[in-house]
Scaffold this motif. Structure first.
Motif, PDB file in Angstrom:
ATOM      1  N   ILE A   1       1.061  -1.002   0.172  1.00 34.06           N
ATOM      2  CA  ILE A   1      -0.034  -0.006   0.062  1.00 34.06           C
ATOM      3  C   ILE A   1       0.972   1.233  -0.036  1.00 34.06           C
ATOM      4  N   LEU A   2       0.760   2.016  -0.848  1.00 30.98           N
ATOM      5  CA  LEU A   2       1.575   3.280  -1.160  1.00 30.98           C
ATOM      6  C   LEU A   2       1.136   4.231  -0.072  1.00 30.98           C
ATOM      7  N   LEU A   3       2.006   4.721   0.824  1.00 29.77           N
ATOM      8  CA  LEU A   3       1.706   5.630   1.974  1.00 29.77           C
ATOM      9  C   LEU A   3       2.031   7.288   1.303  1.00 29.77           C
ATOM     10  N   ARG A   4       3.050   7.250   0.891  1.00 33.78           N
ATOM     11  CA  ARG A   4       3.764   8.293   0.189  1.00 33.78           C
ATOM     12  C   ARG A   4       4.596   7.815  -1.213  1.00 33.78           C
ATOM     13  N   SER A   5       5.012   8.902  -1.881  1.00 33.90           N
ATOM     14  CA  SER A   5       5.574   8.394  -2.897  1.00 33.90           C
ATOM     15  C   SER A   5       7.085   7.440  -2.790  1.00 33.90           C
ATOM     16  N   ASP A   6       7.728   7.703  -1.574  1.00 37.52           N
ATOM     17  CA  ASP A   6       8.567   6.797  -1.377  1.00 37.52           C
ATOM     18  C   ASP A   6       8.397   6.112  -0.208  1.00 37.52           C
ATOM     19  N   LEU A   7       7.286   5.539   0.250  1.00 41.82           N
ATOM     20  CA  LEU A   7       7.106   4.780   1.492  1.00 41.82           C
ATOM     21  C   LEU A   7       5.966   4.132   1.206  1.00 41.82           C
ATOM     22  N   SER A   8       5.939   2.636   1.321  1.00 40.30           N
ATOM     23  CA  SER A   8       4.703   1.757   1.086  1.00 40.30           C
ATOM     24  C   SER A   8       4.840   0.783   2.558  1.00 40.30           C
ATOM     25  N   PHE A   9       3.600   0.192   2.661  1.00 39.48           N
ATOM     26  CA  PHE A   9       3.331  -0.854   3.694  1.00 39.48           C
ATOM     27  C   PHE A   9       2.954  -1.995   3.144  1.00 39.48           C
ATOM     28  N   ASP A  10       3.484  -3.057   3.602  1.00 41.32           N
ATOM     29  CA  ASP A  10       3.214  -4.456   3.075  1.00 41.32           C
ATOM     30  C   ASP A  10       2.426  -5.255   4.402  1.00 41.32           C
TER      31      ASP A  10
ATOM     32  N   LEU B   1       7.519  -1.849   6.555  1.00 41.83           N
ATOM     33  CA  LEU B   1       7.679  -0.713   5.603  1.00 41.83           C
ATOM     34  C   LEU B   1       8.601  -0.641   4.811  1.00 41.83           C
ATOM     35  N   GLN B   2       8.555  -0.025   3.648  1.00 44.09           N
ATOM     36  CA  GLN B   2       9.579   0.184   2.588  1.00 44.09           C
ATOM     37  C   GLN B   2       9.788   1.440   2.340  1.00 44.09           C
ATOM     38  N   ARG B   3      10.931   2.220   2.798  1.00 39.55           N
ATOM     39  CA  ARG B   3      11.318   3.538   2.461  1.00 39.55           C
ATOM     40  C   ARG B   3      12.327   3.578   1.530  1.00 39.55           C
ATOM     41  N   GLN B   4      12.136   3.976   0.313  1.00 47.55           N
ATOM     42  CA  GLN B   4      13.351   3.823  -0.766  1.00 47.55           C
ATOM     43  C   GLN B   4      13.698   2.423  -0.873  1.00 47.55           C
ATOM     44  N   ASP B   5      15.114   2.284  -0.492  1.00 53.06           N
ATOM     45  CA  ASP B   5      15.445   0.896  -0.563  1.00 53.06           C
ATOM     46  C   ASP B   5      15.842   0.407   0.793  1.00 53.06           C
ATOM     47  N   LYS B   6      14.961   0.806   1.918  1.00 51.77           N
ATOM     48  CA  LYS B   6      15.243   0.501   3.369  1.00 51.77           C
ATOM     49  C   LYS B   6      13.813  -0.136   3.664  1.00 51.77           C
ATOM     50  N   THR B   7      14.186  -1.208   4.218  1.00 49.53           N
ATOM     51  CA  THR B   7      12.952  -2.234   4.721  1.00 49.53           C
ATOM     52  C   THR B   7      12.908  -1.812   6.463  1.00 49.53           C
ATOM     53  N   ILE B   8      11.785  -1.320   6.834  1.00 51.35           N
ATOM     54  CA  ILE B   8      11.594  -1.486   8.406  1.00 51.35           C
ATOM     55  C   ILE B   8      10.485  -2.347   8.962  1.00 51.35           C
ATOM     56  N   LEU B   9      11.096  -3.057   9.773  1.00 51.15           N
ATOM     57  CA  LEU B   9      10.023  -3.962  10.583  1.00 51.15           C
ATOM     58  C   LEU B   9       9.128  -3.540  11.460  1.00 51.15           C
ATOM     59  N   LEU B  10       7.960  -4.016  11.239  1.00 52.99           N
ATOM     60  CA  LEU B  10       6.946  -3.303  12.401  1.00 52.99           C
ATOM     61  C   LEU B  10       6.788  -4.611  13.309  1.00 52.99           C
ATOM     62  N   THR B  11       6.232  -4.243  14.621  1.00 52.26           N
ATOM     63  CA  THR B  11       5.703  -5.115  15.474  1.00 52.26           C
ATOM     64  C   THR B  11       4.581  -5.523  15.091  1.00 52.26           C
ATOM     65  N   ALA B  12       4.025  -6.644  15.674  1.00 54.09           N
ATOM     66  CA  ALA B  12       2.861  -7.095  15.288  1.00 54.09           C
ATOM     67  C   ALA B  12       1.538  -6.352  15.571  1.00 54.09           C
ATOM     68  N   ARG B  13       1.716  -5.566  16.850  1.00 52.74           N
ATOM     69  CA  ARG B  13       0.782  -4.547  17.236  1.00 52.74           C
ATOM     70  C   ARG B  13       0.808  -3.244  16.267  1.00 52.74           C
ATOM     71  N   GLU B  14       2.182  -2.676  15.937  1.00 51.68           N
ATOM     72  CA  GLU B  14       2.259  -1.747  14.798  1.00 51.68           C
ATOM     73  C   GLU B  14       1.487  -1.969  13.790  1.00 51.68           C
ATOM     74  N   ALA B  15       1.718  -3.075  13.166  1.00 52.26           N
ATOM     75  CA  ALA B  15       1.023  -3.705  11.805  1.00 52.26           C
ATOM     76  C   ALA B  15      -0.560  -3.693  12.143  1.00 52.26           C
ATOM     77  N   ALA B  16      -0.738  -4.256  13.099  1.00 47.66           N
ATOM     78  CA  ALA B  16      -2.297  -4.299  13.382  1.00 47.66           C
ATOM     79  C   ALA B  16      -3.022  -2.882  13.391  1.00 47.66           C
ATOM     80  N   VAL B  17      -2.137  -2.097  14.092  1.00 48.46           N
ATOM     81  CA  VAL B  17      -3.176  -0.453  14.271  1.00 48.46           C
ATOM     82  C   VAL B  17      -2.777  -0.088  13.030  1.00 48.46           C
TER      83      VAL B  17
END
Length: 97
Positions: A9-18, A24-40
């Motif tokens: 899901i595109l959140l901004r031009s340089d940021l998406s959520f899977d 989260l994917q920001r440019q070439d960086k992968t950011i892991l979310l906790t289960a609660r963060e992802a659920a919220v």
């Protein structure tokens, strides 16, 4: 487009959520979310451009996490904003009143 890209899901031009992988994917960086963060974030994205109270979000997530409360939701959102690269004072994605 492969299946992995279509679930993002595109959140901004340089940021998406899977939501399937809770990342989260920001440019070439992968950011892991906790289960609660992802659920919220999933809950917020189910009704975009709507205001959600912390109490209402906590109620939606109580089945999975019985002890979650409004304060927990507020803390999760603080962490999400940090991972999204936003400040609490001037957010552009997770807005609050």
């Amino acid at each position: 487009m492969d299946e992995a890209q279509s679930s993002r899901i595109l959140l901004r031009s340089d940021l998406s959520f899977d939501p399937a992988l809770a990342i989260l994917q920001r440019q070439d960086k992968t950011i892991l979310l906790t289960a609660r963060e992802a659920a919220v974030l999933r809950a917020l994205l189910q009704s975009p451009r709507c205001w959600h109270s912390a109490d209402a979000l906590a109620s939606r997530l109580k089945r999975r996490w019985p002890h979650i409360n409004a304060h927990s939701i507020e803390q999760i959102i603080v962490g999400l904003r940090r991972k999204l690269g936003e400040s609490g004072k001037h957010p552009t994605i997770l807005l609050s009143r």
